[in-house]
Design an enzyme around this catalytic site. Structure first.
Site, PDB file in Angstrom:
ATOM      1  N   GLU A   1       0.844  -1.183   0.000  1.00 53.41           N
ATOM      2  CA  GLU A   1       0.000   0.000   0.000  1.00 53.41           C
ATOM      3  C   GLU A   1       0.889   1.246   0.000  1.00 53.41           C
ATOM      4  O   GLU A   1       1.838   1.345   0.772  1.00 53.41           O
ATOM      5  CB  GLU A   1      -0.862  -0.079   1.257  1.00 53.41           C
ATOM      6  CG  GLU A   1      -1.335   1.213   1.814  1.00 53.41           C
ATOM      7  CD  GLU A   1      -1.852   1.043   3.243  1.00 53.41           C
ATOM      8  OE1 GLU A   1      -1.630  -0.014   3.880  1.00 53.41           O
ATOM      9  OE2 GLU A   1      -2.475   1.988   3.713  1.00 53.41           O
TER      10      GLU A   1
ATOM     11  N   ASP B   1      -6.844   2.357   7.821  1.00 54.64           N
ATOM     12  CA  ASP B   1      -6.798   2.384   6.365  1.00 54.64           C
ATOM     13  C   ASP B   1      -6.185   1.103   5.811  1.00 54.64           C
ATOM     14  O   ASP B   1      -6.651   0.549   4.829  1.00 54.64           O
ATOM     15  CB  ASP B   1      -5.973   3.584   5.874  1.00 54.64           C
ATOM     16  CG  ASP B   1      -6.816   4.856   5.862  1.00 54.64           C
ATOM     17  OD1 ASP B   1      -8.058   4.728   5.959  1.00 54.64           O
ATOM     18  OD2 ASP B   1      -6.236   5.951   5.776  1.00 54.64           O
TER      19      ASP B   1
ATOM     20  N   ASP C   1      -2.967  -0.034  10.491  1.00 55.00           N
ATOM     21  CA  ASP C   1      -3.950   0.940  10.980  1.00 55.00           C
ATOM     22  C   ASP C   1      -5.282   0.723  10.259  1.00 55.00           C
ATOM     23  O   ASP C   1      -5.454  -0.251   9.526  1.00 55.00           O
ATOM     24  CB  ASP C   1      -3.435   2.382  10.789  1.00 55.00           C
ATOM     25  CG  ASP C   1      -3.237   2.707   9.310  1.00 55.00           C
ATOM     26  OD1 ASP C   1      -3.560   1.849   8.453  1.00 55.00           O
ATOM     27  OD2 ASP C   1      -2.757   3.815   9.019  1.00 55.00           O
TER      28      ASP C   1
ATOM     29  N   ASP D   1      -0.467  -1.300   6.063  1.00 53.90           N
ATOM     30  CA  ASP D   1      -0.215  -0.701   7.372  1.00 53.90           C
ATOM     31  C   ASP D   1      -1.083  -1.347   8.453  1.00 53.90           C
ATOM     32  O   ASP D   1      -2.165  -1.848   8.176  1.00 53.90           O
ATOM     33  CB  ASP D   1      -0.556   0.800   7.339  1.00 53.90           C
ATOM     34  CG  ASP D   1       0.486   1.578   6.556  1.00 53.90           C
ATOM     35  OD1 ASP D   1       1.570   1.019   6.309  1.00 53.90           O
ATOM     36  OD2 ASP D   1       0.205   2.733   6.187  1.00 53.90           O
TER      37      ASP D   1
END
Ligand code: TSJ
Length: 636
Positions: free
Chosen positions: A426, A503, A501, A499
């Site tokens: 990403e 997102d 997180d 990641d």
């Protein structure tokens, strides 16, 4: 008599020692998945009691110390001395391998869960296990530690004469499991499914690790009919009514519920004796054949298919379909490595004939519904034809030819796919680090910019015009759908690296949904992986340590000493790591851990995806409220 007892004791020890030596053989894995599997094994036994007609309620409690108890209101595991083993029947259940499901009862025994093991395996892998049996006004108790009986069966108290049931409380052994923390959401998913499949059974999950305790109760008098409603709660149904049939054919009990939606994709779930058969099998084949036959027969009879029209194909009649097929069979034979594909040939015939017959009646009784289904199928058929032409065109232009690789791909040099892996990364910054970190011979990097599109809401021609999706298809080399060919796969490991997180997890969900919908065989054959970047970095005395979970961080601080150790640094994104760190923690095949994605993971991603991306606002709000702590960054 005492000799006999000793003999069976010896046998017992050998049996359970084997389980502790090679736990993977019995529960698949000792990761978080295996830990959760223990609960399902115990619950399956209580569900068997419900299927036999003697239990109406099961309560599962996660305790503060991450132990779990399961209580039912069934007859109670028999406590009398087992006729051949010479020990209480309950002790046979907990201390002898494969003893589960051997007692009378008849009917459709699940006899252990997915891996067909049972209570003794849970016992062997538990530091401690306490069983209480409520019967005849007494509470009978037996206690085990790592599979050994440490307290013989004895009455330890009184209970109301009317109370019957079984309580099992177990403490998973940290010598066995890498992960010791139960996830409410993971357990919830499977238990809700269990409740749908076993109509009338009330299942409660309680989490007492927090104040106030968190609790969910699942209880569906409508069974799989409500399951279909649940699947479609975020989709727009084509008509309100849900088709439902329950019938027995040649010893197979067949239950089917279905409803059409305005979507393009199919969501069919199949179960055998409450086991989710994610890879389908003969019952799914029978379902497909019965559906195609039922709809074609009706369409012809009703004059909705002109003579010039070809028969509607299976793909045509499944567009937008949501269905649950649940069968009960006395001797299920499972195929494939994962044991979630049914092999019994009688199941195919039973499901096909029950469905085509009863669907025929349903369509005749509901002509306007029937018309909308046939029209939807005809539209699908025309769209498929158009998409085929578009694909032809695309193919002629070479857009999807594996000879042409996407510009963004940094490929590896080895030409043997078995040696090769591709990281789907990403964002561009992380992509840069990954390119610098990689082994150029065997590791390829494909950076994706931004979010990939919602594949469920679009037809193929539009999806194929999406750059991110096109890059992936080109890089993998397999093609998609009918053209999918796994022998052309260019990398045997496809590794999603996002990641840690919100997102990142959103993008991972989108990617998994895409793979689930377009390249299912890649998931089934275990080619898809998720990279595990660390969550924390701790620097002490010029040395760097990484931790991949809260628990590991805790352990690390214990190991290197709290005194003088600075607080951990929390990694938010892959982009925060330089190439060397990324290599050390996440990409080095010698050191990294990868999670292999199975079909269940992909299906769960698909469901989450649907709740997040569907048209209807209410389920999305519900979902986001439930996951509020994680979902703060998602656009709504
Ligand atoms: F997994 C387990 F064994 F630990 C377990 C079993 C855990 C829990 C929560 C419940 C059970 C369980 C077993 N509930 N109900 C039963 N029923 C029997 O074992 C039983 C009772 C009576 C008869 C009979 O023929 O009279 C037969 C059976 C199998």
């Amino acid at each position: 008599m005492s000799n006999e007892y000793n003999e069976s004791q010896i046998q017992v020890l050998e049996g359970l020692e084997a389980v502790r030596k090679r736990p993977g053989m019995y529960i698949g894995t000792t990761s978080a998945k295996g830990l959760h599997h223990l609960v399902y094994e115990i619950v399956d036994n209580a569900v068997d009691e419900a299927l036999a007609g003697f239990c109406t309620e099961i309560v599962i409690t996660i305790h503060e110390d991450n132990s779990v108890s399961v209580i039912d209101n069934g007859r109670g595991i028999p406590i009398g001395i087992h006729p051949t083993k010479g020990i209480p029947a309950v002790e046979v259940v907990f201390t002898m391998l494969h003893a589960g499901g051997k007692f009378g009862g008849g009917g459709y025994k699940v006899s252990g869960g997915l891996h067909g093991v049972g209570a003794s395996v849970v016992n062997a892998l538990s530091k401690r296990l306490v069983v209480n049996i409520y019967s005849e006004g007494k509470v009978h108790e037996q206690i085990y530690e790592r599979g050994d009986t440490v307290q013989p069966l004895s009455a330890v108290g009184d209970c109301p004469a009317s109370q019957t049931g079984t309580l099992v409380h177990f403490w998973p052994d940290s010598e066995i499991f890498e992960e010791m923390e139960y996830s409410f959401d993971t357990l919830k998913q499977r238990l809700q499914e269990m409740a749908f499949i076993t109509k009338g059974l009330k299942i409660t999950l309680r989490d007492t690790r927090q104040e106030p305790a968190k609790e969910r109760t699942y209880h569906y008098e409508g069974g799989i009919k409500q399951f279909v409603e649940h699947i479609n709660k975020n989709r727009n149904p084509l008509f309100k009514q849900i088709f439902y049939v329950e019938a027995e054919k040649e010893g197979v009990l067949v239950e089917i519920a279905l409803q059409y939606t305005e979507e393009f994709f199919e969501s069919t779930f199949t179960f055998v004796n409450t086991i989710n058969t994610a890879e389908g099998g003969t019952h799914l084949a029978g379902f497909r054949a019965g559906l195609t036959k039922g709809i074609n027969d009706y369409a012809k009879k009703a004059g909705l298919l002109k003579d010039s029209d070809k028969n509607l194909s299976g793909d045509d009649v499944r567009e937008g379909l949501a269905a649950v097929v649940s069968i009960k069979i006395s001797d299920p034979q499972f195929e494939s490595q994962t044991k979630i594909k049914l092999g019994n040939s009688e199941a195919r015939y039973a499901v096909e004939s029950v469905l085509s017959e009863h669907l025929g009646y349903f369509l005749e009784e509901n002509p306007s519904i029937a018309k909308s289904i046939v029209e939807k199928s005809l539209t699908a058929s025309r769209a498929r034809e158009a998409a085929r032409r578009a694909r032809e065109l695309v193919r002629r232009k070479g857009v999807l030819e594996s000879a042409r690789l996407p510009g963004k791909l940094t490929d590896c040099s080895d030409r043997n796919p078995a040696n090769c892996e591709i990281f789907i990364v990403e964002g561009n910054s992380a992509g840069g680090s990954a390119i610098n970190a990689r082994l150029p011979r065997t590791q390829a990097i494909l950076p994706l910019r931004g979010k990939i599109m919602n594949v469920e809401k679009s037809r193929l021609d539009k999806i194929l015009s999406n750059e991110e999706i096109k890059s992936m298809i080109l890089a993998f080399g397999t093609g998609i759908h009918e053209d999918f060919d796994i022998s052309k796969l260019r990398y045997h490991k496809i590794i999603i690296m996002t990641d840690a997180d919100v997102d990142g997890s959103h993008i991972r969900t989108l990617l998994l949904t895409f793979l689930y919908r377009f390249m299912t065989p890649l998931i089934e054959s275990g080619n898809i992986y998720i990279a595990q970047p660390p969550l924390y970095k701790v620097d002490k005395n010029k040395k760097t340590y990484y931790a991949y979970s809260e628990r590991e961080l805790e352990r690390l601080y214990e190991e290197i000493g709290r005194e003088g150790t600075p607080p951990p640094e929390r990694y938010k994104g892959l982009g925060e790591m330089d190439a060397e760190q990324l290599w050390d923690t996440t990409m080095d095949p010698e050191k990294r851990t990868l999670l292999r994605v199975d079909i269940e993971d992909a299906r769960a991603a698909d469901e989450i995806f649907n709740q997040l991306m569907g048209d209807r606002v209410e389920p999305r709000r519900e979902f986001i409220n439930e996951h509020a702590e994680y979902a703060v960054n998602i656009d709504v």
